[in-house]
Structures are given as structure tokens and as C-alpha cells.
Design a protein around this motif. Structure first.
Motif, PDB file in Angstrom:
ATOM      1  N   ALA A 143      22.732  43.677   6.013  1.00 48.18           N
ATOM      2  CA  ALA A 143      23.999  44.107   5.405  1.00 48.18           C
ATOM      3  C   ALA A 143      25.089  43.042   5.490  1.00 48.18           C
ATOM      4  CB  ALA A 143      24.475  45.403   6.054  1.00 48.18           C
ATOM      5  N   GLY A 144      24.772  41.817   5.085  1.00 47.71           N
ATOM      6  CA  GLY A 144      25.762  40.743   5.036  1.00 47.71           C
ATOM      7  C   GLY A 144      25.903  39.941   6.309  1.00 47.71           C
ATOM      8  N   GLU A 145      25.268  40.389   7.371  1.00 47.64           N
ATOM      9  CA  GLU A 145      25.290  39.675   8.651  1.00 47.64           C
ATOM     10  C   GLU A 145      23.979  38.915   8.801  1.00 47.64           C
ATOM     11  OE1 GLU A 145      24.285  41.222  13.080  1.00 47.64           O
ATOM     12  OE2 GLU A 145      26.035  42.168  12.154  1.00 47.64           O
ATOM     13  N   SER A 146      24.030  37.683   9.297  1.00 49.30           N
ATOM     14  CA  SER A 146      22.786  36.946   9.509  1.00 49.30           C
ATOM     15  C   SER A 146      22.894  36.050  10.735  1.00 49.30           C
ATOM     16  CB  SER A 146      22.426  36.111   8.278  1.00 49.30           C
ATOM     17  OG  SER A 146      23.411  35.128   8.026  1.00 49.30           O
ATOM     18  N   THR A 147      21.732  35.830  11.363  1.00 44.81           N
ATOM     19  CA  THR A 147      21.635  35.002  12.561  1.00 44.81           C
ATOM     20  C   THR A 147      20.499  34.008  12.367  1.00 44.81           C
ATOM     21  OG1 THR A 147      22.387  36.853  13.935  1.00 44.81           O
ATOM     22  CG2 THR A 147      21.311  35.018  15.063  1.00 44.81           C
ATOM     23  N   ALA A 148      20.723  32.759  12.762  1.00 41.01           N
ATOM     24  CA  ALA A 148      19.699  31.723  12.579  1.00 41.01           C
ATOM     25  C   ALA A 148      19.921  30.598  13.578  1.00 41.01           C
ATOM     26  CB  ALA A 148      19.750  31.172  11.159  1.00 41.01           C
ATOM     27  N   LEU A 149      18.863  29.854  13.827  1.00 38.12           N
ATOM     28  CA  LEU A 149      18.991  28.552  14.477  1.00 38.12           C
ATOM     29  C   LEU A 149      19.173  27.514  13.382  1.00 38.12           C
ATOM     30  CD1 LEU A 149      16.206  28.527  17.223  1.00 38.12           C
ATOM     31  CD2 LEU A 149      18.605  29.182  17.444  1.00 38.12           C
ATOM     32  N   VAL A 150      20.025  26.533  13.631  1.00 34.52           N
ATOM     33  CA  VAL A 150      20.250  25.453  12.677  1.00 34.52           C
ATOM     34  C   VAL A 150      20.118  24.122  13.410  1.00 34.52           C
ATOM     35  CG1 VAL A 150      21.831  24.431  11.012  1.00 34.52           C
ATOM     36  CG2 VAL A 150      21.819  26.911  11.336  1.00 34.52           C
ATOM     37  N   LYS A 151      19.246  23.263  12.873  1.00 32.54           N
ATOM     38  CA  LYS A 151      19.028  21.936  13.459  1.00 32.54           C
ATOM     39  C   LYS A 151      19.744  20.889  12.609  1.00 32.54           C
ATOM     40  CE  LYS A 151      14.894  20.803  14.845  1.00 32.54           C
ATOM     41  NZ  LYS A 151      13.476  20.344  14.821  1.00 32.54           N
ATOM     42  N   TRP A 152      20.633  20.131  13.254  1.00 29.72           N
ATOM     43  CA  TRP A 152      21.380  19.065  12.589  1.00 29.72           C
ATOM     44  C   TRP A 152      20.760  17.722  12.969  1.00 29.72           C
ATOM     45  CZ3 TRP A 152      26.616  19.621  10.427  1.00 29.72           C
ATOM     46  CH2 TRP A 152      27.017  20.963  10.324  1.00 29.72           C
ATOM     47  N   PRO A 153      20.308  16.929  11.993  1.00 31.51           N
ATOM     48  CA  PRO A 153      19.806  15.600  12.324  1.00 31.51           C
ATOM     49  C   PRO A 153      20.941  14.656  12.723  1.00 31.51           C
ATOM     50  CG  PRO A 153      19.841  15.896   9.951  1.00 31.51           C
ATOM     51  CD  PRO A 153      20.213  17.218  10.554  1.00 31.51           C
ATOM     52  N   LYS A 154      20.611  13.634  13.450  1.00 31.40           N
ATOM     53  CA  LYS A 154      21.584  12.648  13.907  1.00 31.40           C
ATOM     54  C   LYS A 154      22.430  12.134  12.743  1.00 31.40           C
ATOM     55  CE  LYS A 154      21.807   8.144  16.230  1.00 31.40           C
ATOM     56  NZ  LYS A 154      21.000   7.067  16.853  1.00 31.40           N
ATOM     57  N   GLY A 155      23.764  12.174  12.914  1.00 28.93           N
ATOM     58  CA  GLY A 155      24.681  11.625  11.933  1.00 28.93           C
ATOM     59  C   GLY A 155      24.989  12.530  10.749  1.00 28.93           C
ATOM     60  N   GLU A 156      24.497  13.759  10.770  1.00 30.68           N
ATOM     61  CA  GLU A 156      24.687  14.654   9.622  1.00 30.68           C
ATOM     62  C   GLU A 156      26.132  15.160   9.530  1.00 30.68           C
ATOM     63  OE1 GLU A 156      23.517  16.925   6.218  1.00 30.68           O
ATOM     64  OE2 GLU A 156      22.715  15.180   7.254  1.00 30.68           O
ATOM     65  N   CYS A 157      26.686  15.139   8.329  1.00 32.56           N
ATOM     66  CA  CYS A 157      27.997  15.719   8.021  1.00 32.56           C
ATOM     67  C   CYS A 157      27.807  16.847   7.021  1.00 32.56           C
ATOM     68  CB  CYS A 157      28.944  14.675   7.433  1.00 32.56           C
ATOM     69  SG  CYS A 157      29.396  13.344   8.556  1.00 32.56           S
ATOM     70  N   PHE A 158      28.511  17.926   7.213  1.00 31.51           N
ATOM     71  CA  PHE A 158      28.423  19.066   6.304  1.00 31.51           C
ATOM     72  C   PHE A 158      29.741  19.211   5.565  1.00 31.51           C
ATOM     73  CE2 PHE A 158      27.883  23.649   5.260  1.00 31.51           C
ATOM     74  CZ  PHE A 158      26.616  23.571   4.712  1.00 31.51           C
ATOM     75  N   GLN A 159      29.691  19.755   4.364  1.00 24.78           N
ATOM     76  CA  GLN A 159      30.901  19.927   3.573  1.00 24.78           C
ATOM     77  C   GLN A 159      31.877  20.897   4.237  1.00 24.78           C
ATOM     78  OE1 GLN A 159      28.735  21.347   0.200  1.00 24.78           O
ATOM     79  NE2 GLN A 159      29.090  23.488   0.665  1.00 24.78           N
ATOM     80  N   ALA A 160      33.154  20.691   4.012  1.00 24.88           N
ATOM     81  CA  ALA A 160      34.161  21.641   4.488  1.00 24.88           C
ATOM     82  C   ALA A 160      33.886  22.991   3.840  1.00 24.88           C
ATOM     83  CB  ALA A 160      35.559  21.150   4.136  1.00 24.88           C
ATOM     84  N   HIS A 161      33.958  24.055   4.628  1.00 25.56           N
ATOM     85  CA  HIS A 161      33.636  25.373   4.103  1.00 25.56           C
ATOM     86  C   HIS A 161      34.387  26.448   4.873  1.00 25.56           C
ATOM     87  CE1 HIS A 161      30.894  24.699   7.478  1.00 25.56           C
ATOM     88  NE2 HIS A 161      30.844  26.012   7.615  1.00 25.56           N
TER      89      HIS A 161
END
Length: 214
Positions: A143-161
Motif C-alpha cells: 500500500a505505497g510503503e516499501s523496504t529494500a536494501l540498496v547497494k551504492w558502488p564507490k563514487g556513485e551520485c544520485f539525482q536530487a529527489h
């Protein structure tokens, strides 16, 4: 009450927090958010000393746990580091730990109708491609809620959100960074509905992320 204003941004480095004794001998806590002393909404780091145990009990509005170290056990089995599970309301158990363990625990936070019993050993699950170069391991969605593991590789940048419905993060390894600060392993962050940031990492980093629940 502790950190129960969901319109506030909260950052806690749990590694720097002292352990607080719980009413049960051999069980210790680092409270992160709490509605009342021993009932209602609660998010905590919980430590079982070797041999600590509880009598059989239920969890109104559920219990969500990630094992951070050691082995947590009940009648349904042994859950070692990396195990994620959700015990819905009505699930009775008498948990214990023979060797001791440390857990991230969320109590009394299930949505009505979310009655699935979930057990996932994240050590045996595959990563899926996410946005950019991120890797994602979904754990739960309802119902719109979610849970996850997220792996970020070295040096990764994500967009502003922005975070519709808020975002909750626990840094499992590495260091998570945004324009507001740096968050090493063991840091818990809770950002309110429609908050915004520009996250990135300098080293490989794994975080537990929960969105859409605030």
C-alpha cells in the motif's frame, strides 16, 4: 515520547549511543523513536546478551527486524546476521539468543491489512539493477510503503529527489553522504514527507531504506 514528530528530520549515529537496560534482564536497547515507554510505535537497536530470552508474546501492529549481528532465535528457527523478517499481529513467539545478537527493531508500525509473515535471508538473495548504477534488493511492499536494501558502488551520485511519504535509512556498511552531512555505518536517518536531498557515496555503501510510510 521520543522523536515522534514525523515532520522533523532525525539523524542518530547509533554507534555513539549508550545501551539502556530494558525491563528484561540481558536485553539492552538504543531507542531511536518511541511513543511510550513499553508500548506503541518504537524503533530501536536491541541487544540480546548470550542466553537472554523472552516469554511468549504477540506484537500489536507487528514487528519488523533486521539482524545486524549474531543469531536471533524463536520456535520457527534461527536467524543470523542479514536475516530480515516481519511478524504480523497475531504471530506468537518466545525469542531468545544462545550466543547473543544485535537487531534493528521496529514495533507497532504495520498498516492495517498488512498481515504477511516475511522471512528473507539477504545473504542468499540476488541484487537487481536500480536507477543509475544502484543495486536493489526488495524486502517488502504494501500500500505505497516499501523496504529494500540498496547497494551504492564507490563514487556513485544520485539525482536530487524528494521523498513522497518520507524516507527512513539505516547505514549497514560504508558511509552515506548528502549536502546535509556524512553518515557512517550505524547511522539512522528519518526524513519527512516531501523532504529533498542530493545523496552520494565515496566508498561502496549498503543501506536499508524504507519509504512511503511517513
Amino acid at each position: 515520547m521520543l522523536n515522534m514528530n514525523f515532520n522533523e528530520r532525525i539523524v542518530i549515529n547509533t554507534k555513539k549511543q549508550p545501551w539502556v537496560a530494558s525491563p528484561k534482564a540481558g536485553v539492552w536497547r538504543k531507542p531511536l523513536a518511541r511513543e511510550d515507554a513499553e508500548r506503541g510505535h518504537a524503533t530501536s537497536i536491541v541487544k540480546f546478551d548470550a542466553g537472554a530470552s523472552f516469554t511468549e508474546h504477540d506484537h500489536p501492529l507487528g514487528e519488523e527486524i533486521l539482524v545486524l549481528s549474531g543469531t536471533f532465535s524463536d520456535h520457527s528457527g534461527d536467524y543470523h546476521e542479514g536475516c530480515y523478517f516481519r511478524n504480523p499481529e497475531g504471530f506468537l513467539h518466545a525469542p531468545f539468543s544462545k550466543e547473543g545478537c544485535i537487531l534493528l527493531v521496529k514495533l507497532h508500525q504495520f498498516q492495517l491489512g498488512d498481515n504477511e509473515h516475511v522471512v528473507i535471508d539477504t545473504n542468499n538473495q540476488s541484487w537487481s539493477a536500480g536507477m543509475g548504477n544502484l543495486m536493489v534488493m526488495p524486502l517488502h511492499s504494501f500500500a505505497g510503503e516499501s523496504t529494500a536494501l540498496v547497494k551504492w558502488p564507490k563514487g556513485e551520485c544520485f539525482q536530487a529527489h524528494k521523498h513522497f511519504g518520507g524516507e527512513e535509512i539505516f547505514v549497514l556498511s560504508g558511509e552515506f553522504i548528502d549536502e546535509h552531512g556524512r553518515y557512517p555505518e550505524g547511522t539512522w536517518l528519518r526524513s519527512p514527507h516531501m523532504s529533498e536531498h542530493f545523496p552520494y557515496v565515496e566508498q561502496e555503501t549498503i543501506i536499508l531504506v524504507k519509504i512511503g510510510h511517513l
